[in-house]
Scaffold this motif. Structure first.
Motif, PDB file in Angstrom:
ATOM      1  N   THR A  26     -46.575 -22.006   8.228  1.00 21.35           N
ATOM      2  CA  THR A  26     -46.288 -23.165   7.379  1.00 21.35           C
ATOM      3  C   THR A  26     -46.807 -22.957   5.967  1.00 21.35           C
ATOM      4  O   THR A  26     -46.087 -23.160   4.982  1.00 21.35           O
ATOM      5  N   LEU A  27     -48.061 -22.551   5.853  1.00 22.05           N
ATOM      6  CA  LEU A  27     -48.673 -22.354   4.531  1.00 22.05           C
ATOM      7  C   LEU A  27     -47.979 -21.234   3.757  1.00 22.05           C
ATOM      8  O   LEU A  27     -47.768 -21.336   2.543  1.00 22.05           O
ATOM      9  N   TYR A  28     -47.618 -20.165   4.468  1.00 26.01           N
ATOM     10  CA  TYR A  28     -46.922 -19.045   3.810  1.00 26.01           C
ATOM     11  C   TYR A  28     -45.560 -19.491   3.269  1.00 26.01           C
ATOM     12  O   TYR A  28     -45.227 -19.226   2.110  1.00 26.01           O
ATOM     13  N   LEU A  29     -44.783 -20.173   4.104  1.00 26.45           N
ATOM     14  CA  LEU A  29     -43.443 -20.602   3.693  1.00 26.45           C
ATOM     15  C   LEU A  29     -43.493 -21.615   2.549  1.00 26.45           C
ATOM     16  O   LEU A  29     -42.701 -21.539   1.606  1.00 26.45           O
ATOM     17  N   LEU A  30     -44.414 -22.555   2.641  1.00 25.20           N
ATOM     18  CA  LEU A  30     -44.543 -23.552   1.572  1.00 25.20           C
ATOM     19  C   LEU A  30     -44.909 -22.893   0.247  1.00 25.20           C
ATOM     20  O   LEU A  30     -44.347 -23.239  -0.808  1.00 25.20           O
ATOM     21  N   GLN A  31     -45.846 -21.964   0.301  1.00 22.73           N
ATOM     22  CA  GLN A  31     -46.328 -21.330  -0.928  1.00 22.73           C
ATOM     23  C   GLN A  31     -45.266 -20.438  -1.565  1.00 22.73           C
ATOM     24  O   GLN A  31     -45.013 -20.519  -2.765  1.00 22.73           O
ATOM     25  N   TYR A  32     -44.631 -19.580  -0.737  1.00 25.99           N
ATOM     26  CA  TYR A  32     -43.770 -18.542  -1.305  1.00 25.99           C
ATOM     27  C   TYR A  32     -42.291 -18.925  -1.390  1.00 25.99           C
ATOM     28  O   TYR A  32     -41.521 -18.222  -2.059  1.00 25.99           O
ATOM     29  N   PHE A  33     -41.900 -20.015  -0.745  1.00 25.56           N
ATOM     30  CA  PHE A  33     -40.503 -20.434  -0.830  1.00 25.56           C
ATOM     31  C   PHE A  33     -40.315 -21.769  -1.535  1.00 25.56           C
ATOM     32  O   PHE A  33     -39.187 -22.135  -1.855  1.00 25.56           O
ATOM     33  N   LEU A  34     -41.404 -22.501  -1.776  1.00 21.85           N
ATOM     34  CA  LEU A  34     -41.279 -23.776  -2.479  1.00 21.85           C
ATOM     35  C   LEU A  34     -42.170 -23.838  -3.721  1.00 21.85           C
ATOM     36  O   LEU A  34     -41.688 -23.979  -4.837  1.00 21.85           O
ATOM     37  N   VAL A  35     -43.477 -23.733  -3.524  1.00 13.79           N
ATOM     38  CA  VAL A  35     -44.417 -23.951  -4.632  1.00 13.79           C
ATOM     39  C   VAL A  35     -44.280 -22.884  -5.711  1.00 13.79           C
ATOM     40  O   VAL A  35     -44.076 -23.194  -6.893  1.00 13.79           O
ATOM     41  N   LEU A  36     -44.406 -21.619  -5.332  1.00 14.44           N
ATOM     42  CA  LEU A  36     -44.341 -20.549  -6.337  1.00 14.44           C
ATOM     43  C   LEU A  36     -42.985 -20.472  -7.052  1.00 14.44           C
ATOM     44  O   LEU A  36     -42.958 -20.275  -8.274  1.00 14.44           O
ATOM     45  N   PRO A  37     -41.855 -20.610  -6.357  1.00 10.06           N
ATOM     46  CA  PRO A  37     -40.578 -20.614  -7.083  1.00 10.06           C
ATOM     47  C   PRO A  37     -40.490 -21.715  -8.138  1.00 10.06           C
ATOM     48  O   PRO A  37     -39.966 -21.480  -9.234  1.00 10.06           O
ATOM     49  N   ILE A  38     -40.996 -22.907  -7.811  1.00 13.72           N
ATOM     50  CA  ILE A  38     -40.972 -23.998  -8.799  1.00 13.72           C
ATOM     51  C   ILE A  38     -41.863 -23.653  -9.982  1.00 13.72           C
ATOM     52  O   ILE A  38     -41.481 -23.847 -11.150  1.00 13.72           O
ATOM     53  N   LEU A  39     -43.062 -23.125  -9.711  1.00 16.12           N
ATOM     54  CA  LEU A  39     -43.970 -22.739 -10.800  1.00 16.12           C
ATOM     55  C   LEU A  39     -43.357 -21.631 -11.652  1.00 16.12           C
ATOM     56  O   LEU A  39     -43.382 -21.685 -12.889  1.00 16.12           O
ATOM     57  N   ASN A  40     -42.794 -20.610 -11.001  1.00 17.59           N
ATOM     58  CA  ASN A  40     -42.219 -19.477 -11.738  1.00 17.59           C
ATOM     59  C   ASN A  40     -40.998 -19.891 -12.539  1.00 17.59           C
ATOM     60  O   ASN A  40     -40.771 -19.378 -13.654  1.00 17.59           O
ATOM     61  N   ASN A  41     -40.194 -20.812 -11.997  1.00 14.15           N
ATOM     62  CA  ASN A  41     -39.020 -21.293 -12.731  1.00 14.15           C
ATOM     63  C   ASN A  41     -39.400 -22.014 -14.018  1.00 14.15           C
ATOM     64  O   ASN A  41     -38.589 -22.126 -14.945  1.00 14.15           O
ATOM     65  N   ASN A  42     -40.637 -22.506 -14.051  1.00 12.89           N
ATOM     66  CA  ASN A  42     -41.115 -23.216 -15.239  1.00 12.89           C
ATOM     67  C   ASN A  42     -42.155 -22.413 -16.019  1.00 12.89           C
ATOM     68  O   ASN A  42     -42.893 -22.968 -16.835  1.00 12.89           O
ATOM     69  N   ALA A  43     -42.178 -21.091 -15.740  1.00 13.83           N
ATOM     70  CA  ALA A  43     -43.063 -20.156 -16.467  1.00 13.83           C
ATOM     71  C   ALA A  43     -44.552 -20.446 -16.262  1.00 13.83           C
ATOM     72  O   ALA A  43     -45.362 -20.240 -17.173  1.00 13.83           O
ATOM     73  N   TYR A  44     -44.909 -20.918 -15.044  1.00 14.10           N
ATOM     74  CA  TYR A  44     -46.321 -21.121 -14.708  1.00 14.10           C
ATOM     75  C   TYR A  44     -46.730 -20.118 -13.632  1.00 14.10           C
ATOM     76  O   TYR A  44     -45.917 -19.698 -12.799  1.00 14.10           O
ATOM     77  N   ASN A  45     -47.998 -19.767 -13.631  1.00 11.19           N
ATOM     78  CA  ASN A  45     -48.509 -18.811 -12.657  1.00 11.19           C
ATOM     79  C   ASN A  45     -49.059 -19.527 -11.430  1.00 11.19           C
ATOM     80  O   ASN A  45     -49.278 -20.733 -11.431  1.00 11.19           O
ATOM     81  N   ASN A  46     -49.310 -18.733 -10.398  1.00 13.67           N
ATOM     82  CA  ASN A  46     -49.949 -19.243  -9.188  1.00 13.67           C
ATOM     83  C   ASN A  46     -51.329 -19.803  -9.536  1.00 13.67           C
ATOM     84  O   ASN A  46     -52.031 -19.278 -10.402  1.00 13.67           O
ATOM     85  N   CYS A  47     -51.713 -20.869  -8.872  1.00 16.06           N
ATOM     86  CA  CYS A  47     -53.019 -21.494  -9.132  1.00 16.06           C
ATOM     87  C   CYS A  47     -54.176 -20.620  -8.653  1.00 16.06           C
ATOM     88  O   CYS A  47     -55.287 -20.709  -9.183  1.00 16.06           O
ATOM     89  N   PHE A  48     -53.932 -19.813  -7.622  1.00 20.51           N
ATOM     90  CA  PHE A  48     -54.990 -19.006  -7.016  1.00 20.51           C
ATOM     91  C   PHE A  48     -54.744 -17.520  -7.209  1.00 20.51           C
ATOM     92  O   PHE A  48     -53.601 -17.069  -7.284  1.00 20.51           O
ATOM     93  N   SER A  49     -55.834 -16.758  -7.239  1.00 21.59           N
ATOM     94  CA  SER A  49     -55.724 -15.302  -7.112  1.00 21.59           C
ATOM     95  C   SER A  49     -55.417 -14.985  -5.652  1.00 21.59           C
ATOM     96  O   SER A  49     -55.477 -15.865  -4.790  1.00 21.59           O
ATOM     97  N   THR A  50     -55.101 -13.725  -5.375  1.00 15.70           N
ATOM     98  CA  THR A  50     -54.781 -13.332  -3.991  1.00 15.70           C
ATOM     99  C   THR A  50     -55.953 -13.619  -3.057  1.00 15.70           C
ATOM    100  O   THR A  50     -55.775 -14.158  -1.963  1.00 15.70           O
ATOM    101  N   LEU A  51     -57.179 -13.258  -3.495  1.00 13.87           N
ATOM    102  CA  LEU A  51     -58.369 -13.499  -2.674  1.00 13.87           C
ATOM    103  C   LEU A  51     -58.571 -14.995  -2.437  1.00 13.87           C
ATOM    104  O   LEU A  51     -58.863 -15.419  -1.309  1.00 13.87           O
TER     105      LEU A  51
END
Length: 316
Positions: A26-51
């Protein structure tokens, strides 16, 4: 070797690893298929580092595992009736061993939560994890034995798993891009609401399934107090509401010519909801509830998998 394998199997059951894997997915799908695409579409970066992201996810998993563990520890009396063949506490591990495991696993979860909370200066995130830990303990010791409130608490915590990946960027980027925040809020409401209602339905089904053991343990769950017949009516109404909302969603997708997405929602989510309505309608006693519980979990899974189609047809 046999003893070691038995201990591993017991821990698997105690932590409900199958459910933890669903949380990970659930967390993987939400992050990489919903949250990050919306952020990237608006030229924003991920809130967290990989760690930080890994620690965030593992923190949720460890705290959830601890919650499952303490729940089994406090359910010894009712499980003596409900789970005669599958008791982890009292059969394979003593109560005291179970509590020690709970403290170790939960402490690891809270320590991991420090990394994203401190790293991105989000003190409310760590507070959220602390309150969740306290709530899971309180649920197992008190709220689970009350009418409806325990079910409501677990449904809320289940929804929180879905809401947090959206809430963090909403809080971090508020006041910067109104359209992006609106998109995040919309998807958070849809998937969070879906998680809440399905979790509540499953919790109420479980109260019917466990009614004999809960009555033996003097718990005042909704099924114990009002009986299976009245509880079944509540579950039927909730399931009907979810089904109607999903049918409307399917129609809207067709109107917007998202035919593949509409087909998926219709076949993978709406039809199982209709099957769930039928299975709930057939419930006469606690022995008839298991299929309904499994179908509900399946609907949760197909619902969260719809994030891939949301990305492909609405965000990409």
């Amino acid at each position: 070797m046999t003893k070691f394998l038995n201990s591993c199997a017991t821990l698997w059951h105690l932590f409900r690893v199958n459910n933890l894997l669903i949380i990970l997915l659930t967390l993987y799908l939400l992050q990489y298929f919903l949250v990050l695409p919306i952020l990237n579409n608006n030229a924003y970066n991920n809130c967290f580092s990989t760690l930080e992201w890994i620690c965030f996810v593992l923190s949720i998993v460890f705290i959830a595992a601890g919650g499952n563990c303490v729940n089994d520890c406090m359910d010894r009396i009712s499980d003596a009736v409900n789970k005669k063949k599958h008791k982890a506490i009292g059969q394979n591990f003593s109560y005291h061993t179970g509590i020690i495991i709970y403290y170790i696993v939960t402490s690891i979860g809270l320590l991991l939560a420090i990394v994203p909370s401190y790293g991105e200066n989000i003190p409310w995130l760590f507070l959220c994890f602390m309150l969740t830990t306290i709530s899971l303990w309180q649920y197992s010791t008190f709220w689970k034995k009350t009418i409806f409130l325990g079910n409501l608490l677990i449904a809320t915590l289940s929804a929180l798993v879905v809401i947090l990946p959206f809430l963090i960027p909403i809080n971090m980027y508020k006041g910067t891009n109104a359209t992006m925040i609106q998109d995040l809020c919309l998807l958070m409401s849809i998937y969070g609401g879906f998680a809440f209602l399905l979790s509540l339905i499953r919790e109420l089904i479980k109260t019917m399934e466990d009614v004999r053991g809960d009555a033996h343990a003097h718990c005042r769950t909704i099924a114990v107090v009002y009986g299976i017949k009245k509880t079944k009516k509540i579950v039927l109404w909730l399931t009907a509401i979810v089904t109607i909302i999903l049918i409307i969603t399917t129609i809207l997708l067709v109107l917007y010519q998202k035919f593949i997405f509409a087909t998926y929602v219709g076949i993978a989510i709406v039809l199982p909801c209709c099957l769930l309505l039928y299975e709930i309608f057939k419930i006469k006693n606690s022995k008839n509830c298991h299929n309904s519980s499994l179908i509900t979990k399946g609907i949760m899974l197909t619902g969260i998998l719809s994030t891939v189609l949301t990305y492909l047809f609405l965000l990409k």
